[in-house]
Scaffold this motif. Sequence first.
Motif, PDB file in Angstrom:
ATOM      1  N   LEU A 274      41.535  39.005  38.190  1.00 44.02           N
ATOM      2  CA  LEU A 274      42.343  38.381  39.052  1.00 44.02           C
ATOM      3  C   LEU A 274      41.448  37.440  39.779  1.00 44.02           C
ATOM      4  O   LEU A 274      41.395  36.721  40.865  1.00 44.02           O
ATOM      5  CB  LEU A 274      43.159  38.935  40.113  1.00 44.02           C
ATOM      6  N   THR A 275      40.044  36.853  39.157  1.00 44.55           N
ATOM      7  CA  THR A 275      39.288  36.035  39.874  1.00 44.55           C
ATOM      8  C   THR A 275      40.008  34.679  40.143  1.00 44.55           C
ATOM      9  O   THR A 275      40.617  34.247  39.248  1.00 44.55           O
ATOM     10  CB  THR A 275      38.120  35.816  38.746  1.00 44.55           C
ATOM     11  N   GLY A 276      40.178  34.060  41.632  1.00 43.00           N
ATOM     12  CA  GLY A 276      40.345  32.977  41.654  1.00 43.00           C
ATOM     13  C   GLY A 276      41.936  33.026  42.019  1.00 43.00           C
ATOM     14  O   GLY A 276      42.618  31.968  42.278  1.00 43.00           O
ATOM     15  N   ILE A 277      42.364  34.269  42.440  1.00 42.55           N
ATOM     16  CA  ILE A 277      43.637  34.595  42.574  1.00 42.55           C
ATOM     17  C   ILE A 277      44.096  34.961  44.380  1.00 42.55           C
ATOM     18  O   ILE A 277      43.809  36.286  44.395  1.00 42.55           O
ATOM     19  CB  ILE A 277      44.527  35.377  41.675  1.00 42.55           C
ATOM     20  N   PRO A 278      44.181  33.928  45.286  1.00 38.48           N
ATOM     21  CA  PRO A 278      44.054  34.539  46.660  1.00 38.48           C
ATOM     22  C   PRO A 278      45.325  35.309  46.723  1.00 38.48           C
ATOM     23  O   PRO A 278      46.428  35.127  46.421  1.00 38.48           O
ATOM     24  CB  PRO A 278      44.309  33.208  47.407  1.00 38.48           C
TER      25      PRO A 278
END
Lengths: 54, 449
Positions: free
Chosen positions: B69-73
């Motif tokens: 989930l890198t980049g999923i705020p």
Amino acid sequence: MIPPQYAARAAELAKGITIIAARLPRDWPKEHPPANPACEATTGSAKTGEQKYG
Amino acid sequence: MITPVHTYCMQSVIPTVAGALTVMAEGSARPEEILEACLTRIAARNGTLHAVHYLDEAGARAMHGTGPLTGIPWGIKDNFDVAGLPCIANSRLRAGRIAATDAPLVTMLRQTGAPLLGKLATWEYGTGTGAEHFDLPNPPARNPWDTARFTGGSSTGAGVAVATGMALFAIGSDTTGSVRLPAAATGCCGVLMTPGVLPMAGGLPNTYSMDRPGPITWTAEDAAIVLDAVLGTQLRAAGSAGAKGLRVAVVRDPGPGLPAAQAELAAAFEAGLSVLSRLGARITDAKLPWPASTCLDAARVIGAAESASIHEDELHKTPELMGAALRDKLLAGMGVSAVDYLAAQRLRRAFTDAMERFWDAHDVVLCFGTLHLPPRLGVEPESSNYTMETMLTPASLAGLPALVQCTGFSETGLPLHWQMMTRQGNEAAMFRAAMAFEGATDWRSRRPA
């Protein structure tokens, strides 16, 4: 313990929750019930062995 | 189709989790750009909507982890501990409290690489009576579909943040509806897993025996993606199998003492059933072993008593610091007799056992969540009825996985919804129905203005 300054409000609210509880079925078998889910929740998880309150 | 990177920095296009992951994988957007877009939306809208209580902009920007989930705020309800951030659960009783460590669920989510934006709005202590008294440290969150309306509680900021793209997913907690009601009110998807799968540790308890964390997302597919990343499940793949052959039990009647669902909710429900039927689901009418109204009575007794037990010392020592909703709930709980509490627990045990047998003939139950459209904020009894007249508590009592999703919009543009439940451990069935419905309708193309 109910704070004295809220005793009247507590009595009023207790009436309400008692009316709600009175609608629940009561004709359960006269026997020891199986494990209670609340007990399972308060004594920890069988999966993790965690003991929170026991 | 890949959306150009610059579009993601505009307010008009909000990506789903799936969409954001796709464009990042294609190289059309960088994680920093997705994050900046969320921060821009927060800056633009939070002053009106009050969904985010504590924004950790620096922490989110500093998050350089890698994972699925890198980049999923994302954001989390302010009743879970996040190291170094306030955790006051919208209560004067906890003013100035800074959490020392991350709740285990926060740790699990950090390991996915998703940047945490901060803490989201909640009712005081994640509980209440359904009434809004405007007496808490933070102002109530506002529904982005109509800012005069309630967001659903108690995870009041979670649905708002996701619907408006302030965050791409959020974590709430649910005792008798606190993930599912905000999802319903804001047009999102809210999910409860089998109890114990997602840890509640590090979250301020509301009850001993019914609290569960759950994700709120824009789509059911997004919820599957988030859960797969955290738990290593295969819900997205399982959910892609379609609804064909699923045994769907339809329960429309909430039981004695509760009103029928409002007409527009009911109409959308029937239209949605037609969609599932066309997709090959086997639809049958069914009755729960006890009606939802009886489950609601039991859950209210258990919930009030357990909340009062947990917070009794504060009720005794500092009741004046509490908001009226929390204080009223605890005072009511103090009035529950042991006999009544046990009557509720006996119903709960019997209901749980009977539901195990129910699943021999059914895969998924389809019913309403709440029986009302999102109410006007603070207008009684509309506001309380939205929270207290529901079909949400069978899942709470029996610890069933549950999912709320959007089924359309009212004439005035308010989100409509339904709820699914399934057997413990059978979340895949629920996701099959929800993702198939989502793929066959276009309700996900509309966002609040």
